[in-house]
Enzyme design. Sequence first.
Site, PDB file in Angstrom:
ATOM      1  N   CYS A   1      -8.817  -5.327  -9.728  1.00  0.00           N
ATOM      2  CA  CYS A   1      -8.449  -4.266 -10.657  1.00  0.00           C
ATOM      3  C   CYS A   1      -7.957  -3.091  -9.803  1.00  0.00           C
ATOM      4  O   CYS A   1      -8.748  -2.409  -9.166  1.00  0.00           O
ATOM      5  CB  CYS A   1      -9.694  -3.901 -11.449  1.00  0.00           C
ATOM      6  SG  CYS A   1      -9.384  -2.718 -12.742  1.00  0.00           S
TER       7      CYS A   1
ATOM      8  N   CYS B   1       0.309   3.140   3.594  1.00  0.00           N
ATOM      9  CA  CYS B   1       0.755   2.617   4.900  1.00  0.00           C
ATOM     10  C   CYS B   1       1.806   1.522   4.810  1.00  0.00           C
ATOM     11  O   CYS B   1       2.347   1.106   5.826  1.00  0.00           O
ATOM     12  CB  CYS B   1      -0.445   2.105   5.692  1.00  0.00           C
ATOM     13  SG  CYS B   1      -1.099   0.538   5.079  1.00  0.00           S
TER      14      CYS B   1
ATOM     15  N   CYS C   1       0.850  -1.192   0.000  1.00  0.00           N
ATOM     16  CA  CYS C   1       0.000   0.000   0.000  1.00  0.00           C
ATOM     17  C   CYS C   1       0.889   1.246   0.000  1.00  0.00           C
ATOM     18  O   CYS C   1       1.773   1.367   0.851  1.00  0.00           O
ATOM     19  CB  CYS C   1      -0.901  -0.027   1.242  1.00  0.00           C
ATOM     20  SG  CYS C   1      -1.926   1.442   1.426  1.00  0.00           S
TER      21      CYS C   1
HETATM   22 ZN   LIG Z   1      -2.808   0.973   3.558  1.00  0.00          ZN
END
Ligand SMILES: [Zn+2]
Length: 152
Positions: free
Chosen positions: A141, A73, A70
């Site tokens: 996606c 984070c 991510c």
């Molecule tokens: Zn995250």
Amino acid sequence: MNLLKRKFTKFIGFSLISSIFPFNFLIAATKKILNPNLSKQQKTIMFKEGTERPFTSELLHEKRKGFYHCANCGNKLFASTAKFDSGTGWPSFSEALPGAFKTKIDYNFGRERVEYHCAKCGAHHGHVFNDGPRESGKRFCNNGLCLIFKPE
Ligand SMILES: [Zn+2]
């Protein structure tokens, strides 16, 4: 009778709470910008459920072994082994790592879609469809801008 009454009161109470605090509100409350270096475009996608233009992500051509994290984070989301070329113009994956995401149904554009967001920071990543070519049958996606690739 008493039990029925209690159940009914509980049901009414729950309905009231969920209409005052819809599910989206709960998700919005847990969303948090953790990476101060996110671009304006990344913030729009991750926190306002935007979508990047197709065929713009550098990650479309990423074929190395590693993991996708991510961009907000750092949560580990996908293994490179799950990546495939869907031809849609967005990085696509057949499965996510266990516990990486949470999902909700959205009704944008008048149709029902399953939106998914990072389980750790709540940032929106993309939509998951049931037309994947691999055994899982899933097609995640994902907006490339929400991902950071770390080669092994
Ligand atoms: Zn995250």
